[in-house]
Scaffold this motif. Structure first.
Motif, PDB file in Angstrom:
ATOM      1  N   UNK A  62       0.821  -1.211   0.000  1.00 27.16           N
ATOM      2  CA  UNK A  62       0.000   0.000   0.000  1.00 27.16           C
ATOM      3  C   UNK A  62       0.850   1.255   0.000  1.00 27.16           C
ATOM      4  N   UNK A  63       1.902   1.277   0.805  1.00 29.36           N
ATOM      5  CA  UNK A  63       2.746   2.463   0.916  1.00 29.36           C
ATOM      6  C   UNK A  63       3.780   2.464  -0.203  1.00 29.36           C
ATOM      7  N   UNK A  64       3.766   3.548  -0.977  1.00 31.72           N
ATOM      8  CA  UNK A  64       4.759   3.711  -2.037  1.00 31.72           C
ATOM      9  C   UNK A  64       5.877   4.624  -1.587  1.00 31.72           C
ATOM     10  N   UNK A  65       6.511   5.310  -2.525  1.00 30.54           N
ATOM     11  CA  UNK A  65       7.620   6.192  -2.186  1.00 30.54           C
ATOM     12  C   UNK A  65       7.171   7.444  -1.448  1.00 30.54           C
ATOM     13  N   UNK A 105     -11.963   7.087  -3.144  1.00 25.49           N
ATOM     14  CA  UNK A 105     -13.210   6.351  -2.929  1.00 25.49           C
ATOM     15  C   UNK A 105     -13.137   4.913  -3.428  1.00 25.49           C
ATOM     16  N   UNK A 106     -11.946   4.478  -3.793  1.00 28.38           N
ATOM     17  CA  UNK A 106     -11.675   3.072  -4.094  1.00 28.38           C
ATOM     18  C   UNK A 106     -10.532   2.624  -3.191  1.00 28.38           C
ATOM     19  N   UNK A 107     -10.538   1.345  -2.816  1.00 25.04           N
ATOM     20  CA  UNK A 107      -9.483   0.830  -1.951  1.00 25.04           C
ATOM     21  C   UNK A 107      -8.100   1.151  -2.524  1.00 25.04           C
ATOM     22  N   UNK A 108      -7.168   1.655  -1.710  1.00 31.24           N
ATOM     23  CA  UNK A 108      -7.247   1.866  -0.259  1.00 31.24           C
ATOM     24  C   UNK A 108      -7.628   3.292   0.141  1.00 31.24           C
ATOM     25  N   UNK A 149       8.645  12.218   7.672  1.00 33.49           N
ATOM     26  CA  UNK A 149       7.733  11.155   7.264  1.00 33.49           C
ATOM     27  C   UNK A 149       8.093   9.878   8.017  1.00 33.49           C
ATOM     28  N   UNK A 150       7.070   9.115   8.389  1.00 29.81           N
ATOM     29  CA  UNK A 150       7.308   7.905   9.174  1.00 29.81           C
ATOM     30  C   UNK A 150       8.201   6.942   8.406  1.00 29.81           C
ATOM     31  N   UNK A 151       8.907   6.118   9.137  1.00 22.36           N
ATOM     32  CA  UNK A 151       9.894   5.214   8.547  1.00 22.36           C
ATOM     33  C   UNK A 151       9.228   4.065   7.808  1.00 22.36           C
ATOM     34  N   UNK A 152      10.028   3.361   7.005  1.00 18.83           N
ATOM     35  CA  UNK A 152       9.535   2.169   6.312  1.00 18.83           C
ATOM     36  C   UNK A 152       9.005   1.156   7.317  1.00 18.83           C
ATOM     37  N   UNK A 153       9.699   1.031   8.463  1.00 20.00           N
ATOM     38  CA  UNK A 153       9.300   0.042   9.471  1.00 20.00           C
ATOM     39  C   UNK A 153       7.916   0.356  10.030  1.00 20.00           C
ATOM     40  N   UNK A 154       7.632   1.627  10.283  1.00 17.60           N
ATOM     41  CA  UNK A 154       6.320   2.010  10.800  1.00 17.60           C
ATOM     42  C   UNK A 154       5.253   1.801   9.731  1.00 17.60           C
ATOM     43  N   UNK A 155       5.568   2.155   8.483  1.00 12.67           N
ATOM     44  CA  UNK A 155       4.625   1.911   7.393  1.00 12.67           C
ATOM     45  C   UNK A 155       4.297   0.431   7.283  1.00 12.67           C
ATOM     46  N   UNK A 156       5.324  -0.407   7.383  1.00 13.06           N
ATOM     47  CA  UNK A 156       5.118  -1.859   7.281  1.00 13.06           C
ATOM     48  C   UNK A 156       4.274  -2.376   8.427  1.00 13.06           C
TER      49      UNK A 156
END
Length: 449
Positions: free
Chosen positions: A4-7, A15-18, A121-128
């Motif tokens: 879900x999280x990109x760059x 209005x469509x997932x996600x 911006x939050x880290x990759x680890x938090x995004x994951x």
């Protein structure tokens, strides 16, 4: 399911997932839970802002509900640029910040960018962690009674952000007022930028300042330079600035109509700081998409250039690793670490105006620090971005690399935010590289479109 999280956060069709209301509500809950893991920051608000997309109102309320349902204060800022959220979160001691924007994308897209208490911006680890919990779909323990959070509205913090930028730009004092043209992309800066510069004493003419929910980035802004060029052809302006929808990037225009993109801005800024012994390590950070002319110009000025993959988060990581204060991308996304934690188009414009004022040089004269090699970039909209799994495409790229060996380069990469494959080539002969790029693009289209 694709990540879900990109760059640059979560992005997609609103209005469509996600980017539907239910999923955004859930992401807001999970993000708040992650932010609350830093117990010292509990009791502080989560700042929420949006750009001018029609879907912004809907998603803003979904985020606020998610934050409040976790027991935190959701402080709604209204329409503000992405960098304003980062600055306000850090300086006014928020627990975190959420920006709803799809940046330079069309109005029908939207996105979620999440900042920690430090304004980064939050880290990759938090995004994951957020993504893992979202997929798992487990039950969340929710507070009740007096422990339930609440929603508040903040109409004053924007002025705090602008006052900081005003100190960077300085007042336009002297015998002649500088005249500037602005294109605010019908986005987050439309309400703020014209008055901001006028209050500092600049003569201002602005377009892209009438957002209606669907015209953000529509034939205007930093991805459509023709709009501001048309304005600047009609009368004399000292400089023009064209922003994108959430104002985290800017492209400058000289009075002669020269396009001063992120490469030029990096070169101008780095040289200015080095000349004043304010460039730590005599270094800047950019991406692999930067023009080779930037490398050559910085080499001539004894400034080191560190390269990263495309994406401001990777630029920032490399800046922190090398203690650099200047970094950015050709797109005009510039990070000035002495003043901000993320790219800020308005800050970048202020910095350029200060350099012009202090040096007495025009933006065109300043841009003479570098010369660009011819560069051709083509974006191909595709069904899948896995170009490197197609032998015919890989072979076409290799053939081009051989032809340009020692004279230029070719770079093919997937977009981190859209269903696009980008093909870029540089070399001494523009007609040659145009043909080479078009050949690769045709091959990609044949197999992926």
């Amino acid at each position: 399911m694709a990540r879900l999280f990109g760059t640059d956060g979560v992005r997609g069709l609103a209005n469509k997932f996600p980017l539907d209301g239910n999923t955004v509500f859930r992401i807001a809950q999970l993000a708040t839970r992650q932010l609350m893991l830093n117990h010292k920051k509990q009791g502080r608000p989560v700042f929420i802002a949006k750009d001018t997309r029609r879907s912004g109102d809907m998603l803003e309320h979904a985020v606020a509900a998610g934050v409040a349902s976790m027991g935190a204060e959701a402080r709604m800022l209204g329409v503000l640029p992405t960098p304003a959220v980062a600055f306000i979160t850090r300086e006014l001691q928020g627990m975190g910040g959420v920006m709803l924007s799809a940046s330079h994308n069309p109005f029908f897209d939207n996105g979620i960018k999440i900042f920690g208490a430090d304004g980064y911006k939050i880290s990759d680890a938090v995004e994951e962690a957020i993504e893992k919990d979202l997929i798992a779909g487990g039950k969340i323990e929710l507070p009740t009674g007096a422990e339930v959070g609440f929603v508040s509205h903040d109409d004053s913090s924007a002025s705090f952000w602008l006052s900081n930028l005003a100190r960077v730009a300085g007042e336009n004092v002297g015998s002649r007022r500088l005249k500037i043209a602005l294109d605010c992309a019908n986005g987050a800066l439309a309400r703020w930028a014209p008055k901001f510069f006028a209050d500092l004493g600049y003569s201002v003419d602005a377009i892209g300042v009438n957002p209606d929910g669907i015209n953000i980035n529509d034939s205007c802004g930093s991805t459509c330079i023709a709009a501001i060029l048309n304005v600047m052809k009609k009368e004399h302006f000292d400089v023009g600035f064209s922003f994108d929808g959430d104002a985290d990037r800017v492209i400058a225009i000289s009075s002669e109509g020269d396009i001063i993109d992120g490469d030029f801005i990096l070169a101008i800024t780095a040289k200015y700081l080095k000349d004043r012994e304010k460039l730590p390590g005599n270094a800047l950070v950019t991406t692999v998409m930067a023009n080779l002319g930037l490398d050559l110009a910085m080499r001539n000025n004894d400034i080191k250039v560190f390269k990263t993959r495309v994406g401001d988060r990777y630029v920032l990581e490399e800046m922190q690793k090398n203690q650099a204060v200047v970094g950015g991308e050709q797109s005009g996304h510039i990070i000035l670490a002495d003043h901000a934690t993320t790219g800020d188009g308005l800050l970048t414009a202020c910095n350029l105006l200060r350099i012009m004022r202090e040096t007495g040089a025009t933006i065109k004269e300043l841009s003479g620090v570098m010369s660009k090699l011819p560069q051709v970039l083509v974006n191909i909209r595709v069904k899948t971005k896995d170009f490197d799994s197609i032998p015919e495409i890989v072979e076409a790229i290799r053939d081009t690399e051989k032809r340009l060996s020692g004279r230029g380069r070719v770079l093919v990469r997937p977009s981190g935010t859209e269903n696009l494959v980008r093909v870029m080539a540089e070399g001494p002969d523009e007609s040659e590289i145009k043909g080479l790029v078009e050949s690769i693009a045709r091959t990609i289209s044949n197999y992926l479109c």
